[in-house]
Design an enzyme around this catalytic site. Sequence first.
Site, PDB file in Angstrom:
ATOM      1  N   ARG A 123       0.811  -1.223   0.000  1.00 25.12           N
ATOM      2  CA  ARG A 123       0.000   0.000   0.000  1.00 25.12           C
ATOM      3  C   ARG A 123       0.839   1.265   0.000  1.00 25.12           C
ATOM      4  O   ARG A 123       0.320   2.374  -0.156  1.00 25.12           O
ATOM      5  CB  ARG A 123      -0.919   0.011   1.228  1.00 25.12           C
ATOM      6  CG  ARG A 123      -1.849  -1.170   1.307  1.00 25.12           C
ATOM      7  CD  ARG A 123      -2.665  -1.092   2.558  1.00 25.12           C
ATOM      8  NE  ARG A 123      -3.533   0.060   2.537  1.00 25.12           N
ATOM      9  CZ  ARG A 123      -4.737   0.094   1.994  1.00 25.12           C
ATOM     10  NH1 ARG A 123      -5.216  -0.993   1.431  1.00 25.12           N
ATOM     11  NH2 ARG A 123      -5.460   1.178   2.011  1.00 25.12           N
TER      12      ARG A 123
ATOM     13  N   TRP B 161       2.803   5.971   1.695  1.00 22.59           N
ATOM     14  CA  TRP B 161       2.939   6.346   0.287  1.00 22.59           C
ATOM     15  C   TRP B 161       2.639   7.842   0.259  1.00 22.59           C
ATOM     16  O   TRP B 161       1.504   8.267   0.490  1.00 22.59           O
ATOM     17  CB  TRP B 161       1.945   5.576  -0.559  1.00 22.59           C
ATOM     18  CG  TRP B 161       2.133   5.775  -2.044  1.00 22.59           C
ATOM     19  CD1 TRP B 161       3.000   5.108  -2.862  1.00 22.59           C
ATOM     20  CD2 TRP B 161       1.421   6.681  -2.880  1.00 22.59           C
ATOM     21  NE1 TRP B 161       2.863   5.557  -4.147  1.00 22.59           N
ATOM     22  CE2 TRP B 161       1.903   6.522  -4.194  1.00 22.59           C
ATOM     23  CE3 TRP B 161       0.418   7.636  -2.650  1.00 22.59           C
ATOM     24  CZ2 TRP B 161       1.430   7.265  -5.263  1.00 22.59           C
ATOM     25  CZ3 TRP B 161      -0.051   8.374  -3.736  1.00 22.59           C
ATOM     26  CH2 TRP B 161       0.456   8.174  -5.025  1.00 22.59           C
TER      27      TRP B 161
ATOM     28  N   ASN C 145      -4.393   6.935   7.123  1.00 22.12           N
ATOM     29  CA  ASN C 145      -4.395   6.570   5.706  1.00 22.12           C
ATOM     30  C   ASN C 145      -5.527   7.361   5.059  1.00 22.12           C
ATOM     31  O   ASN C 145      -6.647   7.348   5.563  1.00 22.12           O
ATOM     32  CB  ASN C 145      -4.636   5.060   5.576  1.00 22.12           C
ATOM     33  CG  ASN C 145      -5.010   4.655   4.162  1.00 22.12           C
ATOM     34  OD1 ASN C 145      -4.503   5.235   3.197  1.00 22.12           O
ATOM     35  ND2 ASN C 145      -5.886   3.686   4.037  1.00 22.12           N
ATOM     36  N   GLY C 146      -5.235   8.051   3.979  1.00 21.07           N
ATOM     37  CA  GLY C 146      -6.270   8.833   3.308  1.00 21.07           C
ATOM     38  C   GLY C 146      -5.737  10.214   2.972  1.00 21.07           C
ATOM     39  O   GLY C 146      -4.518  10.429   2.920  1.00 21.07           O
TER      40      GLY C 146
ATOM     41  N   GLU D  29      -4.038  -3.166 -21.799  1.00 19.53           N
ATOM     42  CA  GLU D  29      -3.630  -3.805 -20.550  1.00 19.53           C
ATOM     43  C   GLU D  29      -2.179  -4.308 -20.654  1.00 19.53           C
ATOM     44  O   GLU D  29      -1.391  -4.163 -19.711  1.00 19.53           O
ATOM     45  CB  GLU D  29      -4.597  -4.949 -20.208  1.00 19.53           C
ATOM     46  CG  GLU D  29      -4.248  -5.733 -18.960  1.00 19.53           C
ATOM     47  CD  GLU D  29      -4.195  -4.923 -17.669  1.00 19.53           C
ATOM     48  OE1 GLU D  29      -4.552  -3.735 -17.675  1.00 19.53           O
ATOM     49  OE2 GLU D  29      -3.753  -5.485 -16.653  1.00 19.53           O
TER      50      GLU D  29
ATOM     51  N   LYS E 241       0.873  -3.103 -18.137  1.00 20.81           N
ATOM     52  CA  LYS E 241       1.708  -4.053 -17.399  1.00 20.81           C
ATOM     53  C   LYS E 241       3.178  -3.734 -17.661  1.00 20.81           C
ATOM     54  O   LYS E 241       3.997  -3.725 -16.752  1.00 20.81           O
ATOM     55  CB  LYS E 241       1.428  -5.508 -17.811  1.00 20.81           C
ATOM     56  CG  LYS E 241       0.119  -6.071 -17.340  1.00 20.81           C
ATOM     57  CD  LYS E 241       0.119  -6.505 -15.886  1.00 20.81           C
ATOM     58  CE  LYS E 241      -0.421  -5.521 -14.944  1.00 20.81           C
ATOM     59  NZ  LYS E 241      -1.770  -5.082 -14.915  1.00 20.81           N
TER      60      LYS E 241
ATOM     61  N   GLU F 265       4.231  -0.262 -15.987  1.00 22.50           N
ATOM     62  CA  GLU F 265       4.186  -0.108 -14.525  1.00 22.50           C
ATOM     63  C   GLU F 265       5.234  -0.931 -13.805  1.00 22.50           C
ATOM     64  O   GLU F 265       5.732  -0.500 -12.767  1.00 22.50           O
ATOM     65  CB  GLU F 265       2.783  -0.361 -13.958  1.00 22.50           C
ATOM     66  CG  GLU F 265       2.321  -1.775 -13.906  1.00 22.50           C
ATOM     67  CD  GLU F 265       0.938  -1.917 -13.259  1.00 22.50           C
ATOM     68  OE1 GLU F 265       0.631  -1.194 -12.312  1.00 22.50           O
ATOM     69  OE2 GLU F 265       0.181  -2.789 -13.706  1.00 22.50           O
TER      70      GLU F 265
ATOM     71  N   HIS G  29      -1.781   7.726 -38.151  1.00 24.83           N
ATOM     72  CA  HIS G  29      -2.225   9.125 -38.050  1.00 24.83           C
ATOM     73  C   HIS G  29      -1.309   9.934 -37.144  1.00 24.83           C
ATOM     74  O   HIS G  29      -1.715  10.967 -36.625  1.00 24.83           O
ATOM     75  CB  HIS G  29      -3.684   9.171 -37.568  1.00 24.83           C
ATOM     76  CG  HIS G  29      -4.628   8.552 -38.555  1.00 24.83           C
ATOM     77  ND1 HIS G  29      -5.017   9.179 -39.716  1.00 24.83           N
ATOM     78  CD2 HIS G  29      -5.202   7.324 -38.582  1.00 24.83           C
ATOM     79  CE1 HIS G  29      -5.813   8.383 -40.404  1.00 24.83           C
ATOM     80  NE2 HIS G  29      -5.942   7.246 -39.740  1.00 24.83           N
TER      81      HIS G  29
ATOM     82  N   LYS H 165      -0.822  -0.299  -4.271  1.00 21.70           N
ATOM     83  CA  LYS H 165      -1.824  -1.262  -4.719  1.00 21.70           C
ATOM     84  C   LYS H 165      -3.217  -0.652  -4.734  1.00 21.70           C
ATOM     85  O   LYS H 165      -3.992  -0.864  -5.645  1.00 21.70           O
ATOM     86  CB  LYS H 165      -1.787  -2.478  -3.783  1.00 21.70           C
ATOM     87  CG  LYS H 165      -2.805  -3.544  -4.095  1.00 21.70           C
ATOM     88  CD  LYS H 165      -2.395  -4.322  -5.312  1.00 21.70           C
ATOM     89  CE  LYS H 165      -3.375  -5.412  -5.695  1.00 21.70           C
ATOM     90  NZ  LYS H 165      -3.208  -5.795  -7.103  1.00 21.70           N
TER      91      LYS H 165
HETATM   92  O1  M6R Z   1      -8.434  -1.700  -6.816  1.00 21.54           O
HETATM   93  P1  M6R Z   1      -8.829  -1.217  -8.191  1.00 21.54           P
HETATM   94  O2  M6R Z   1      -9.161  -2.343  -9.101  1.00 21.54           O
HETATM   95  O3  M6R Z   1      -9.938  -0.216  -8.143  1.00 21.54           O
HETATM   96  O4  M6R Z   1      -7.550  -0.503  -8.750  1.00 21.54           O
HETATM   97  C1  M6R Z   1      -7.588   0.160  -9.986  1.00 21.54           C
HETATM   98  C2  M6R Z   1      -6.194   0.487 -10.476  1.00 21.54           C
HETATM   99  O5  M6R Z   1      -5.521   1.280  -9.544  1.00 21.54           O
HETATM  100  C3  M6R Z   1      -5.369  -0.787 -10.743  1.00 21.54           C
HETATM  101  O6  M6R Z   1      -5.991  -1.623 -11.665  1.00 21.54           O
HETATM  102  C4  M6R Z   1      -3.983  -0.389 -11.256  1.00 21.54           C
HETATM  103  O7  M6R Z   1      -4.068   0.163 -12.524  1.00 21.54           O
HETATM  104  C5  M6R Z   1      -3.057  -1.617 -11.255  1.00 21.54           C
HETATM  105  N1  M6R Z   1      -1.799  -1.278 -10.647  1.00 21.54           N
HETATM  106  C6  M6R Z   1      -2.716  -2.104 -12.599  1.00 21.54           C
HETATM  107  O8  M6R Z   1      -1.906  -3.234 -12.537  1.00 21.54           O
END
Ligand code: M6R
Length: 612
Positions: free
Chosen positions: A27, A76, A102-103, A485, A489, A492, A508, A607
């Site tokens: 997190r 974070w 947290n928040g 997607e 991957k 990230e 284009h 996460k």
């Molecule tokens: O918990 P969520 O599915 O709502 O999270 C959404 C995105 O933050 C999440 O899918 C993020 O893009 C991942 N790190 C991608 O691998």
Amino acid sequence: MCGIVGYNGSSNAAEILLEGLSKLEYRGYDSAGLAVRSGTNDVVIVKAKGRLRVLAEKTNDGKALKGTLGIGHTRWATHGEPSENNAHPHVSDDRNVVGVHNGIIENYQELKEKLLRHDYTFYSNTDTEVAIKLIDYYMKKYKEGPIDSIARAMTRIKGSYALAVIFKDYPEEFYVARKDSPMVIGIAEGASFIASDVPAILKHTRNVYYIGNQQIARIGKGTVEFFDIDREPVELQMEEVTWDAEAAEKGGFEHFMIKEIHEQPKAVKDTLNAFIKDGRIDLSEAGLSDEYIASINNVTIVACGSAYHVGLAGQYVIEKLVRIPVRVDLASEFRYRDPILNADDLVIVISQSGETADSLAALRLAKERGVSTLGIVNVVGSSIAREADHVFYTLAGPEIAVATTKAYSAQLAVMYGLAVQFAKVRGQIDEETYAQLIAEMETLPKKMERVLEDKERIQWFAAKYSNAKDMFFIGRGIDYAISMEGSLKMKEISYVHSEAYAAGELKHGTISLVEDGTLVVGVCTQNSLYEKTRSNMAEVKTRGAYLMGLTSYGNYAIEDTADFTVYIPRTSEYFATTLAIIPLQLLGYYLSVARGLNVDKPRNLAKSVTVE
Ligand code: M6R
């Protein structure tokens, strides 16, 4: 977007807190801290910049800190750069109040100015320090206890929070409060635990409470009392966590991500089994009756990141099969666009964590507008799961790696189930097609296993191209959604600049970036679009690109164009995403490993994104 833990019992708190934090490091991981106390002794605070292991080393794995009550945090950064000063816990000027958070507190500047006028001083740049000092301010002003002071602060704070707070004059307990950030409270014999996520406490207890929004709790040794923001006691139901703690461990794999990639056949199988009964789809657990399905006229899918990509793939499948309009929106855009919604719309919010701030806000907006909502969620009891009108749980189990894989695949399985059932109920497919599609869905887990068997080839390819600087993923229709997607991957976890392009759109503008050796992945799972994408692949090849093709067994002519080809088993075109995504997940994973990066905890990411 941090992790918090707390403990009140008779064992050494710091060791338990560090162990809990290690399960929450996904997190946030730029700094961490602990606050522990023993009886009426002063609270001891230790913080460290960097990974949790720095804090563990500083405290001899917690053994150097004595005390049986404590709170901990892994951060974070949102307000204030990662530093020891900005790390939690934060304290009031006279150490009367100590807390972790947290928040994000949106009006912290305004609150800070108020506190400055009352002679408070600030040592950090965080919004958390403001919240802690605001609680202290109310405690002194009204000479009231912790519940009253926290409740008063809550009425002033705008934003999201899960707070855990220790008060100097209340040595036997600590307090928590939450609004829009997750928190679970576990109760065992003579000991209580709190955490941002269940895996952090599962070793100690399965009996948990999910504290409600805008509620406060007093945490004793094995006891908990809940209060609402008006300070009235509230009764909550204890729940039992039924999934296995082992599921949240690495189980012999080098990283969580590769373990979770391998868990995908099971995640999809379990999710399909939850709604396919005796060869028919049954959506009754999510409360979706045939009458209701027949009454829907538009579908809006809202999500972030990979969950948004599930929505894009789902859009193609639902529109093709059901013939109703589907709009897919990024939650962060949807919530501010004043979207046009009608009473007969269905808003689907997809989220692994069920806590993503933008997705949660989108859900609330749809509900405010009186539109029916369906949450597709992995984390049981999360905010989206609790607030949506209908909930569909994906049965992927706990997902730890920051890059989602098995939750993504389980979400796709749910989209297929919705599309096929909607199509049947609305008379778009006959009984035979319905049965065929369901039977095909059920073959997916086995086919996914076959794709995984081919992983060494991808590993070899990734090692060869580990120095790649730019990468493009191209495809049309569903293959474009897969490309998006695959590209996410890649960037990230491998930090390779990559872009996904609708194959026909490349010329284009973007094609000017293609030069000798640029890596391009062409995704071709859709028969009707195969030749079109292949000619777009040929266009980039002529300009020097090195081409990887991704298609189904049988489409061998692709080898005339592609330099390296990965094949997936044949399936219905509607379900191809489930198979085609695996080689792309593996490509991102192995490239990250080859580059020596931190696969499970990539830089700058967390996460669960519980802030805007
Ligand atoms: O918990 P969520 O599915 O709502 O999270 C959404 C995105 O933050 C999440 O899918 C993020 O893009 C991942 N790190 C991608 O691998």
